[in-house]
Design an enzyme around this catalytic site. Structure first.
Site, PDB file in Angstrom:
ATOM      1  N   LYS A  71      58.772 -32.837  38.565  1.00 35.42           N
ATOM      2  CA  LYS A  71      57.435 -32.422  38.077  1.00 35.42           C
ATOM      3  C   LYS A  71      56.284 -33.280  38.609  1.00 35.42           C
ATOM      4  O   LYS A  71      55.217 -32.748  38.923  1.00 35.42           O
ATOM      5  CB  LYS A  71      57.418 -32.385  36.555  1.00 35.42           C
ATOM      6  CG  LYS A  71      58.181 -31.191  36.000  1.00 35.42           C
ATOM      7  CD  LYS A  71      57.914 -31.010  34.518  1.00 35.42           C
ATOM      8  CE  LYS A  71      58.637 -29.766  34.019  1.00 35.42           C
ATOM      9  NZ  LYS A  71      58.372 -29.489  32.610  1.00 35.42           N
ATOM     10  N   ASP A 107      53.090 -24.757  30.724  1.00 37.32           N
ATOM     11  CA  ASP A 107      53.604 -25.123  29.397  1.00 37.32           C
ATOM     12  C   ASP A 107      52.511 -25.006  28.336  1.00 37.32           C
ATOM     13  O   ASP A 107      52.804 -24.732  27.172  1.00 37.32           O
ATOM     14  CB  ASP A 107      54.151 -26.559  29.401  1.00 37.32           C
ATOM     15  CG  ASP A 107      55.522 -26.638  30.048  1.00 37.32           C
ATOM     16  OD1 ASP A 107      56.216 -25.604  30.126  1.00 37.32           O
ATOM     17  OD2 ASP A 107      55.902 -27.740  30.491  1.00 37.32           O
TER      18      ASP A 107
END
Ligand code: ATR
Length: 286
Positions: A71, A107
């Site tokens: 990430k 997210d």
């Protein structure tokens, strides 16, 4: 449906990637909408991630979901980042278009979608308590500020990380404060666990407990939410269900974070439905 030479391809990059539910999730929508498309798992070692991201667009891929441990690298490799990626410092979705690599953090949309499904469209005037101060907590706190929570408490095992997170997201309109064990918080409307405490496969030893706090949460109206979905009902959720709170499991966040990515790669905004949820729960039984 078999693929043609025009098929749109995307995938999920991780190391390892075998546990990822994303191929099952995107595969469901590809079949549902009868698309000429495929979504594939891509096991990519950390040292191979940057060369892979340079090459995959040249092979015609539309983009990637990015999971552990890529990430931060994805954030650094993106040529531009959306607002949520910039605010959280994390990218879970890459979109390859016209030589650009757009990094998104979906997210935040995932948390908002999960809360909407639970009947929470706004948190104006409400108080939220977030357990944890890691990458997932950043997305959750940003989502809570977007829903205009009046007060956001952050409780974490490592207090300094809670303070850093509170500083990062303190904006006019939402008071974000780090709290320590034993603090009296008054009324709390929404509790969210963003830590890995309670997750299958994680250490359930004596250190695996959340900071103890004193607060009032109204049975029948307050919510307890976990972003963990293995198991679907975590010890955190069981405890608060027994106390009369409404509970929301982490599967909704997984499903909703996939929506903007699917739309960007395949051109259709997919629906999160009870049938999709049931399809994903089947896989969680394994
Ligand atoms: P993620 O990206 O999923 O948020 P992370 O950044 O590693 O993962 O954050 C994990 C969170 O779970 C942190 O808040 C961590 O607390 P610390 O900051 O003190 O490490 C919390 N956590 C993990 N294991 C824990 C445990 N056994 N007890 C309490 N908190 C725990």
């Amino acid at each position: 449906m078999s693929l043609t030479g025009q098929a749109k391809i995307a995938g999920v990059a991780g190391w390892p990637v075998g546990h990822s539910l994303s191929p099952r999730l995107h595969g469901y929508w590809i079949a549902e909408y009868k698309l000429d498309a495929a979504y594939i798992p891509l096991p990519i070692r950390p040292e191979d991630f940057a060369p892979a991201v340079a090459l995959l667009p040249k092979l015609g891929l539309r983009g990637l979901n990015v999971t552990i441990p890529h990430k931060e690298a994805a954030f650094a490799l993106a040529t531009e980042q959306d607002e949520a990626a910039k605010a959280t410092g994390a990218v879970n979705t890459l979109i390859f278009e016209d030589g650009r690599i757009v990094g998104k953090n979906t997210d935040v949309a995932g948390v908002i979608g999960m809360l909407h499904d639970a009947g929470i469209a706004t948190l104006a005037g409400k108080h939220a308590l977030v357990y944890g101060a890691g990458g997932a907590a950043r997305a959750v706190v940003l989502a809570l500020t977007k829903l205009q929570a009046a007060q956001i408490f952050i409780a974490n095992r490592t207090q300094s990380k809670a303070q850093d997170l509170a500083k990062r997201f303190s904006i006019p309109g939402s008071a974000v404060v780090a709290v320590s064990e034993g603090t009296e918080l008054g009324n709390v409307d929404v509790l969210i666990n963003t830590t890995s405490v309670g997750m299958i496969g994680k250490d359930a030893g004596e250190n695996a407990s959340l900071p103890a706090l004193r607060f009032d949460a109204q049975p029948g109206s307050a919510y307890a939410i976990d972003i963990v979905y293995r198991p679907l009902e975590t010890p955190f959720l069981s405890k608060h269900r027994k106390a009369g709170l409404k509970i929301v499991d982490g599967l909704g966040m997984l499903l909703h974070q996939a929506v903007p990515a699917f739309k960007a790669w395949f051109g259709i905004e997919p629906k999160v439905t009870p049938a999709l949820r049931a399809h994903m729960i089947e896989a969680l039984k394994d």
